[in-house]
Design an enzyme around this catalytic site. Structure first.
Site, PDB file in Angstrom:
ATOM      1  N   GLU A 198       0.877  -1.179   0.000  1.00 44.19           N
ATOM      2  CA  GLU A 198       0.000   0.000   0.000  1.00 44.19           C
ATOM      3  C   GLU A 198       0.909   1.223   0.000  1.00 44.19           C
ATOM      4  OE1 GLU A 198      -3.816   1.788   2.502  1.00 44.19           O
ATOM      5  OE2 GLU A 198      -2.369   0.501   3.526  1.00 44.19           O
ATOM      6  N   ASP A 275     -11.994  -2.183   4.601  1.00 44.99           N
ATOM      7  CA  ASP A 275     -10.895  -1.709   5.433  1.00 44.99           C
ATOM      8  C   ASP A 275     -11.406  -1.007   6.696  1.00 44.99           C
ATOM      9  OD1 ASP A 275      -8.246  -1.386   6.121  1.00 44.99           O
ATOM     10  OD2 ASP A 275      -7.813   0.169   4.640  1.00 44.99           O
TER      11      ASP A 275
END
Length: 331
Positions: A198, A275
Site C-alpha cells: 500500500e 478496510d
C-alpha cells in the site's frame, strides 16, 4: 452514496478493522459517556476528519481512546456487525489488536475476546452474519509489542480466532523484524496475512512473502513489478484489496486508475473489502456498485470475487461449506 444496487447481494469480507468500522456517532456517544474530549477528530458534519494517511492513523488511535472495556468492544462488535449485515455481508474476518484490547496481556485479552465473541454469536443468531477474528500486531508499535500480540493469538487460537497478521504504518520498520511473531503464530496453526504493498511499494509485498503469509492486505502496488504480479498469480497468493480505501487516502486518483482489474487480468486472486468503512465513506455494497460501474463487471464477476474470498477465508471447512451454500442460493 447509493447502496441499493447490491444491497442484497451476498458478500464475503476478509479485511476489516474492528475499531475502524466504528460509526462516528457510536464513538461520539462513548466519548460523551466517559467525558473524553475528541471533538477535533470530527468535521462539522460529524464525520471523521483527516487529510492523509498519517492523520488517519492519529484519528484512528484517538477513537481507540474511547474503547476502554470489554463491554465497549461488545457494543462496538454488535454495531459493526449490524451495519455489515445490512450491506449483505454474510461473513467477515475482522482484525483485532491485543494492544488495544488489554494492552497485550493475555489474561486481559481473553476477557476482551470473550466479549467480542459473545457479540458475534448474538449477531449471527440475529442477522445471520458470521464473524471470525484475526489478531493483528501494530507495526509502528514495534517487534516487542508484536511478540505480545502473537502470544495472545497463540493462547486463544481456535475455530473462532483463526489468523494472525500485521497492520499499522508500513513506512516504519522492516517486516523481517517481526519474523519471530509470525513463526510463533504459524506454530500455533494460525493462518497468516500481512498489510503490504500500500504505502511500502512492491518491495514491501516481497518482504511480506518472506514471512510465509497466505494473503496480503492491500498488495495493490505489486502492479508496479510485473514479475512480482506473476509470482503472486503462480503461487495463488491472495490480495485483500480495498479500492475505496486506496482512493480515499490518495493512493490512486479514482476508480478507473485503480489496478484491481489489471491484477485480475494477470491471474492474481483478489478479494474486495472496505478496510475502515466509515473513515472512507464506503460500504461493501458501494464497493461492488463502483466496481460494476467502473469496469463494466457483471454479476458473474462479482460472484467470482465472493467465491474467491470464501475459498481463501481462514474459517474451518464446515463454515466454508455453509458460506458456499448461501452464495449458491442467490444465483
Amino acid at each position: 452514496m447509493s447502496d441499493s444496487a447490491y444491497g442484497n447481494f451476498p458478500k464475503v469480507e476478509l479485511h476489516l478493522h474492528l475499531e475502524g468500522a466504528a460509526p462516528p456517532a457510536f464513538i461520539r456517544g462513548l466519548a460523551k459517556e466517559k467525558n473524553i474530549d475528541i471533538h477535533r477528530i470530527f468535521d462539522d458534519a460529524g464525520n471523521y476528519a483527516f487529510g492523509n494517511f498519517t492523520q488517519f492513523l492519529q484519528v484512528y488511535e484517538a477513537t481507540v481512546e474511547t474503547l476502554k472495556t470489554p463491554e465497549d468492544y461488545h457494543r462496538l462488535t454488535l454495531a459493526m456487525l449490524e451495519q455489515s449485515a445490512v450491506q449483505g455481508v454474510i461473513y467477515t474476518e475482522t482484525f483485532l489488536s491485543p494492544d488495544f484490547c488489554g494492552g497485550g496481556e493475555v489474561a486481559a485479552w481473553r476477557e476482551f475476546l470473550q466479549a467480542i465473541k459473545e457479540a458475534a454469536d448474538i449477531a449471527e443468531t440475529r442477522d445471520g452474519i458470521i464473524m471470525r477474528g484475526i489478531v493483528t500486531a501494530v507495526r509502528h508499535l514495534g517487534p516487542d509489542k508484536a511478540k505480545a500480540a502473537a502470544l495472545c493469538a497463540a493462547e486463544t487460537v481456535g475455530d473462532w480466532l483463526v489468523g494472525f497478521g500485521i497492520g499499522g504504518d508500513e513506512r516504519i520498520g522492516r517486516l523481517k523484524d517481526f519474523s519471530w511473531s509470525f513463526d510463533l503464530a504459524r506454530e500455533a496453526k494460525l493462518h497468516l496475512t500481512a498489510h503490504a504493498g500500500e504505502w511500502g511499494g512492491p518491495e514491501s509485498v516481497r518482504d511480506a512473502l518472506s514471512l510465509g503469509v497466505e494473503r496480503i492486505g492491500h498488495g495493490v502496488r505489486a502492479i508496479e513489478d510485473l514479475a512480482l504480479v506473476d509470482h503472486l498469480a503462480e503461487n495463488e497468493i491472495v490480495l485483500e484489496v480495498c479500492p475505496g480505501s486506496n482512493i480515499a487516502l490518495g493512493l490512486y486518483p479514482d476508480w478507473q486508475h485503480h489496478p484491481i482489474e489489471r491484477l485480475m487480468e494477470r491471474g492474481v486472486k483478489v478479494t474486495v473489502s472496505t478496510d475502515d468503512p466509515p473513515f472512507f465513506h464506503t460500504t461493501m455494497s458501494y464497493e461492488f456498485e463502483r466496481l460494476a460501474d467502473s469496469y463494466g463487471w457483471d454479476d458473474d464477476v462479482l460472484r467470482t470475487l465472493n467465491e474467491t474470498a470464501t475459498g481463501v477465508a481462514f474459517c474451518d471447512e464446515p463454515t466454508r461449506a455453509r458460506l458456499m451454500k448461501k452464495l449458491e442460493q442467490y444465483q
